[in-house]
Design an enzyme around this catalytic site. Structure first.
Site, PDB file in Angstrom:
ATOM      1  N   ILE A   1      -4.297  44.503  -1.710  1.00  0.00           N
ATOM      2  CA  ILE A   1      -5.028  45.779  -1.727  1.00  0.00           C
ATOM      3  C   ILE A   1      -4.331  46.778  -0.810  1.00  0.00           C
ATOM      4  O   ILE A   1      -4.149  46.501   0.368  1.00  0.00           O
ATOM      5  CB  ILE A   1      -6.482  45.591  -1.230  1.00  0.00           C
ATOM      6  CG1 ILE A   1      -7.193  44.499  -2.028  1.00  0.00           C
ATOM      7  CG2 ILE A   1      -7.242  46.898  -1.321  1.00  0.00           C
ATOM      8  CD1 ILE A   1      -8.573  44.154  -1.495  1.00  0.00           C
TER       9      ILE A   1
ATOM     10  N   GLU B   1      -8.163  26.105   5.516  1.00  0.00           N
ATOM     11  CA  GLU B   1      -7.203  25.314   6.271  1.00  0.00           C
ATOM     12  C   GLU B   1      -7.847  24.036   6.812  1.00  0.00           C
ATOM     13  O   GLU B   1      -9.074  23.930   6.882  1.00  0.00           O
ATOM     14  CB  GLU B   1      -6.683  26.129   7.457  1.00  0.00           C
ATOM     15  CG  GLU B   1      -6.341  27.547   7.088  1.00  0.00           C
ATOM     16  CD  GLU B   1      -4.934  27.927   7.501  1.00  0.00           C
ATOM     17  OE1 GLU B   1      -4.257  27.109   8.148  1.00  0.00           O
ATOM     18  OE2 GLU B   1      -4.517  29.029   7.149  1.00  0.00           O
TER      19      GLU B   1
ATOM     20  N   ASP C   1     -10.370  35.604  11.936  1.00  0.00           N
ATOM     21  CA  ASP C   1      -9.380  36.196  11.046  1.00  0.00           C
ATOM     22  C   ASP C   1      -9.826  37.592  10.628  1.00  0.00           C
ATOM     23  O   ASP C   1      -9.046  38.549  10.669  1.00  0.00           O
ATOM     24  CB  ASP C   1      -9.196  35.282   9.821  1.00  0.00           C
ATOM     25  CG  ASP C   1      -8.295  35.888   8.772  1.00  0.00           C
ATOM     26  OD1 ASP C   1      -7.065  35.812   8.932  1.00  0.00           O
ATOM     27  OD2 ASP C   1      -8.819  36.461   7.793  1.00  0.00           O
TER      28      ASP C   1
ATOM     29  N   LYS D   1      -8.111  41.475  11.421  1.00  0.00           N
ATOM     30  CA  LYS D   1      -7.829  42.488  10.404  1.00  0.00           C
ATOM     31  C   LYS D   1      -8.618  43.763  10.689  1.00  0.00           C
ATOM     32  O   LYS D   1      -8.118  44.875  10.505  1.00  0.00           O
ATOM     33  CB  LYS D   1      -8.174  41.936   9.019  1.00  0.00           C
ATOM     34  CG  LYS D   1      -7.266  40.774   8.595  1.00  0.00           C
ATOM     35  CD  LYS D   1      -7.822  40.081   7.364  1.00  0.00           C
ATOM     36  CE  LYS D   1      -6.945  38.924   6.893  1.00  0.00           C
ATOM     37  NZ  LYS D   1      -7.630  38.079   5.899  1.00  0.00           N
TER      38      LYS D   1
END
Lengths: 434, 434
Positions: free
Chosen positions: A135, A189, A200, A204
């Site tokens: 994106i 994971e 995470d 971002k």
């Protein structure tokens, strides 16, 4: 046609996607870039490993063979990690090379140093792939929405948690079961902490919000909760309330004064909101600007080819810049210095699921705890349960977290309370589709 | 700080939005552009009209005062129309000025001449606002998705028809009634032909698809049907079939060989498709690329500030380019020359609503007409009606338009057929959310 050699640091999932795209779409890519782009060398750990698709690419396990090769104009860092990749990128920039990276962890931690170095050496440092995979949200914020004062960002920017919540919602399954399945399928994971605990997404969000607000924002500025405590029961109640539960990354700068609000947490979101339909491993970022109004950018947030798409599109842009001597055009200027709002001042609705004794006056007393904290209810669901206990879901009107803490303190010390199952924020931002 | 003067051609809805944004967000805009941007002069029809917000802007009714002013570096065309705006833009480019325009009609008709002139004089010609208002879909295609072979574009890119269809769907109202209301509210023009008959969407699709496929595409290449024949009954049947009816602008280039498919028409779209939830005056463009996969870009397709956001963001980019001597970096190179697919070869499902005599063998005969044309059915809805007639909705599996024409020819000459109410295409492209 001019030739441009690139060096690849890493040949894993993203690196092999980059190589595949450059191979498959070379006519279009080279024409659009007005240059013949080739991967000259790739840094790998094991140069002995067979890679039948990469016969034309020299493999090396010596980073200097890329970082010191004067023919290589662009270094593409897709190896991940922090210390080594930071070192390699800094050396590449200082050696006069432009850099394209997909490394969000690195940028969230060392972004200021890396961008300052790129600026000092007048080199491009592009990083579209670092947030939300394919994106193009970075270029939307850096280039396409620059007329705006951006007031809020709501993002579903972690595919693992969105996959888990989508499966829990569609199939009524438990968090632990879906996580185990996601690990088997490679969507999560072996150590899923960074994804499921929201870290995470927080990294971002730090990158996106620094760009959107032109203010320095680090991971420590982001309030973070994960999804591990969400149960199928909460999802069913959310459904009854016309909502879905999503892990949202939220940045708000409503008035330039009260501080930037930065938070990653599971939230009840009305089904009518465009983000509510973003399912599985898809990502979406919902950006509101004072001029453009509501916008949304939707697509795949991970994967070899989608992430490779962002990396290769960045490479093309760097080559175009190079053709015109226009590198380092996009500056990361933190000319604003907004304060960060404390989580105590976050104002949201809350979903509170509790078990209490099913006796007279219990509800009245409980309601009083909230009233004393200045909190009123938007809806209440009560269903009788066995053993003289009642399960109750309280949904508050927006209130400050500090108010909620006061009410919860009274509630948890109340003798008729059996259990607080869960407290989940609601994001009630009205949808334009509602 | 360097100063950049711009000249505005037109001060209507978009022009006043541009002026408002430049006034309100000047600190951010000037810092991001690394220059102080001011509107020096604006061309208006009536210089006597009071414009209290625009006291610092010189007004003129003489285009030469802008086109020949050596201080003006960027000309912003927001006056609309064809012949005059074409003349002014060409003169501006030849006089060494960069141009930002919001004029889709002009670009769809005279794009090649305008882009060639910009290229010849090495000037920027930016046009983000020409398609889908505030949504940065032009820069997505020109810059952010360049790694991809784009295979399809599905757009809801006309706000008027989407407003009408949304109101018809939500309220069960007739086309004519909602259109009249939209005209009163200013969402539809006094002469609504261009919007409701799909011409406006076709012009925008021609612009998007030329960029996406790097091939010359004009309005005449686009097959066009409007929405005026859609009835509340069709919308109810679509709902029963799990679909909504939307005016879609569709461009497909599936294999580089069979030709580019370009069509604007109402279509039944599964409710699970991300475009199905795009309501009211919102626009969205769903782009699929071979690397990135499915993406969607969503936002307001019209209005003073959303369109102004696109224009001002373009101005900032042109100023950045100018700072680096990097104008004319983005070339409109039609290096591909794909054939255009004939509508007879379009392959879609069809929704066919008919009235037939409710007698034995009628259905069998009717089914035979379709079987003879090689068409099979995906679903059938039959409800008994009065007067020995039955209303039937047939939904076909994907077939060529030429096959459908053959079946319809047999059907319409069949004595037991009372009426064909409607034939509407279905867009069955599977949604990633499905």
């Amino acid at each position: 046609m001019k030739k441009v050699s690139i060096g690849l640091l890493g040949m894993g999932t993203v690196g092999s996607g980059v190589a595949a795209i450059l191979r498959n779409n070379s006519l279009d890519i080279n024409t659009r870039a007005a240059a013949e782009i080739t991967i000259k060398k790739a840094l790998v750990r094991d140069i002995g490993k067979k890679r039948p698709d990469l016969e034309n690419i020299l493999l090396t396990d010596q980073p200097d063979e890329i970082l010191n090769d004067p023919e290589i104009e662009i270094v593409v860092e897709v190896m991940g990690g922090i210390d080594q990749s930071r070192d390699y990128i800094l050396r590449a920039l200082k050696n006069g090379k432009h850099v394209v990276t997909a490394n969000k962890d690195l940028l969230a931690l060392h972004g200021p140093e890396l961008f300052a170095t790129a600026q000092e050496y007048q080199k491009d440092l592009y990083f579209e792939a670092s947030v939300a995979g394919g994106i193009p949200i970075i270029s939307a914020i850096r280039q396409s929405l620059t007329a705006n004062r951006i007031t809020s960002i709501l993002g579903i920017i972690n595919g693992t948690t969105n996959y888990i919540l989508t499966a829990m919602t569609g199939q009524g399954r438990k968090f632990e079961d879906v996580l185990a399945e996601a690990q088997e399928l490679g969507y999560a994971e072996a150590d899923p902490t960074s994804d499921v605990e929201g870290l995470d997404a927080a990294r971002k969000l730090a990158i996106l919000s620094s760009l959107a607000f032109n203010s320095r924002i680090g991971i420590k500025d982001v309030y973070v909760e994960g999804i591990s405590r969400i149960t199928p029961e909460d999802i069913v109640y959310a459904d009854e309330l016309g909502c879905v539960i999503k892990l949202l990354a939220i940045a708000k700068n409503l008035d330039d004064q009260s501080g930037i609000e930065l938070r990653v947490h599971p939230a009840l979101l009305p089904k009518s909101h465009p983000l509510a339909n973003v399912a599985g491993v898809f990502n979406a970022v919902y950006v509101t600007g004072d001029a453009v109004g509501e916008t949304m950018f939707y697509g795949k947030g991970a994967g070899s080819l989608p992430t490779g798409s962002a990396v290769v599109s960045d490479i093309i842009q760097v080559v175009r810049n190079t053709n015109f001597g226009a590198n380092a055009m996009l500056v990361h200027d933190h000319y604003r210095n907004f304060p960060i709002k404390s989580s105590a001042d976050f104002t949201t609705g809350f979903y509170i699921r509790i078990k209490v004794k099913d006796e007279p006056r219990v509800f009245a007393n409980m309601a009083l705890f909230f009233a004393e904290a200045g909190i009123s209810f938007a809806s209440i669901i009560q269903k009788p349960r066995s053993n003289h206990n009642a399960e109750i879901v309280l949904v508050t009107h927006p209130c400050k977290e500090s108010q909620l803490r006061q009410a919860l303190a009274s509630l948890t010390s109340y003798s008729k309370l059996d259990k607080v199952y869960n407290v989940i924020r609601m994001e009630t931002a009205s949808s334009p589709n509602a």
